[in-house]
Design a protein around this motif. Structure first.
Motif, short mmCIF file in Angstrom:
data_model
loop_
_atom_site.label_atom_id
_atom_site.label_comp_id
_atom_site.label_asym_id
_atom_site.label_seq_id
_atom_site.Cartn_x
_atom_site.Cartn_y
_atom_site.Cartn_z
N TYR A 206 0.82 -1.21 0.00
CA TYR A 206 0.00 0.00 0.00
C TYR A 206 0.86 1.26 0.00
N SER A 207 0.20 2.40 -0.30
CA SER A 207 0.87 3.70 -0.24
C SER A 207 -0.09 4.74 0.31
N THR A 208 0.49 5.79 0.92
CA THR A 208 -0.34 6.84 1.51
C THR A 208 0.08 8.25 1.09
N GLY A 209 1.23 8.41 0.47
CA GLY A 209 1.80 9.73 0.25
C GLY A 209 1.06 10.59 -0.76
N LEU A 210 1.12 11.89 -0.58
CA LEU A 210 0.55 12.86 -1.52
C LEU A 210 1.25 12.71 -2.86
N ASN A 232 -1.40 -7.68 -10.13
CA ASN A 232 -1.59 -6.96 -8.86
C ASN A 232 -2.61 -7.70 -8.01
N THR A 233 -2.29 -7.87 -6.73
CA THR A 233 -3.16 -8.62 -5.83
C THR A 233 -3.20 -7.93 -4.46
N ASP A 234 -4.39 -7.56 -4.02
CA ASP A 234 -4.59 -7.02 -2.67
C ASP A 234 -3.67 -5.83 -2.39
N ASP A 235 -3.74 -4.83 -3.28
CA ASP A 235 -2.94 -3.60 -3.15
C ASP A 235 -3.87 -2.42 -2.92
#
Length: 300
Positions: A206-210, A232-235
């Motif tokens: 996962y990612s959270t950055g602006l 891609n799986t569960d991203d």
């Protein structure tokens, strides 16, 4: 510290305030090459390099194994460079090219047409026929900001995932690209290699950055530009903190790219996302500001 022809054993030691000024078209890093690097840290690095350089705090090109290692600080390079907070390029070669349980908290900058990633610039498979093993990043993360100039490939964790494999990893830092760049919260560009001998794959990450780019940029919550056959799986990406609030924009070029899901900040902090193994991941409100973290590679 111990080093043999096959392994550098850091024994949990660190080197502080490493400073390197490199030229153009050069490999710039602490290690020129080492088959295995483990249990070692570089803190407060300050590295500058010119155009066309391959730059990483720990290692320029990794053809071996990196375990339990990290870097913090700042790296910048010129145009057409490949830059990673920990490693410039992670290559599959003879069943190696693995980065495991490692991290970077490095602010990374590359000029026009650069490839820049918070942990690794390029994660690449080098085979020319069907690949069984790819450049692999597992249980690792990046916290620093990533900036690329016009035409850059910029990702919070990896700039270009070319036939490589990323699993159980995450990125927090802001990612910014110039005009006509490719920008993703986790990966700038996911690409096939050699007529689909290897396709890019991301799982349980996962990612959270602006995440943002200038005029003509292709921007996605998780991946800027993805391969149409990517695995891609569960991203996931954070719909609130990323600035990419459209749930169809996990990838900048493919609407509703399979395997990539946008979650609100509250959802991402309300329990492990679907597909995240509780034997690898954990979540507590008082750890990692509430986001999922890796049990065997917890935040400092």
């Amino acid at each position: 510290l111990k080093r043999s022809p096959e392994i550098f054993e850091g024994l949990g030691n660190t080197i502080e305030s490493l400073s390197i000024i490199g030229g153009s078209n050069a490999s710039v890093s602490f290690f020129p090459d080492s088959p295995t690097i483990r249990d070692f840290g570089l803190t407060n690095v300050d590295i500058e390099a010119g155009d066309g350089s391959c730059v990483g705090a720990l290692e320029a090109t990794n053809n071996g194994i990196i375990l339990y290692s990290y870097a913090t600080g700042h790296i910048s390079a010129g145009a057409n460079a490949v830059v990673g907070g920990l490693v410039c390029a992670n290559f599959f070669q003879v069943l190696e090219g693995n980065i495991t349980q490692s991290f970077a908290d490095v602010d990374v900058f590359g000029g026009a047409n650069s490839i820049v990633g918070g942990l690794v610039g390029g994660n690449v498979a080098t085979c020319t026929i069907h690949c069984r093993f790819n450049g692999h990043i597992d249980q690792s993360f990046a916290l620093g900001s990533v900036s690329g100039g016009d035409g850059a490939l910029a990702g919070g964790l990896v700039g270009e995932n070319k036939g490589g494999f990323i699993s159980n990893s995450y990125a927090y830092g802001a990612v910014v690209g110039g005009n006509n760049s490719f920008v993703g919260g986790l990966v700038g560009v996911g690409a096939d290699i050699v007529d689909e001998a290897a396709v890019p794959a991301i799982s349980e990450s996962y990612s959270t950055g602006l995440t943002s780019g200038d005029s003509g940029a292709l921007v996605g919550g998780l991946v800027g530009q993805d391969a149409t056959d990517a695995q891609n799986t569960d991203d996931y990406w954070d719909l609130d903190t990323s600035g990419i609030s459209d749930p169809s924009k996990g990838a900048g070029n493919i609407q509703n790219d399979p395997g990539i899901t946008g979650l609100t900040d509250a959802q991402l902090k309300s329990g492990l996302p679907a597909g995240f193994s509780p034997s690898i991941w954990k979540e507590k409100p008082t750890v990692n500001t509430g986001y999922p973290y890796l049990i065997d590679n917890p935040p400092g």
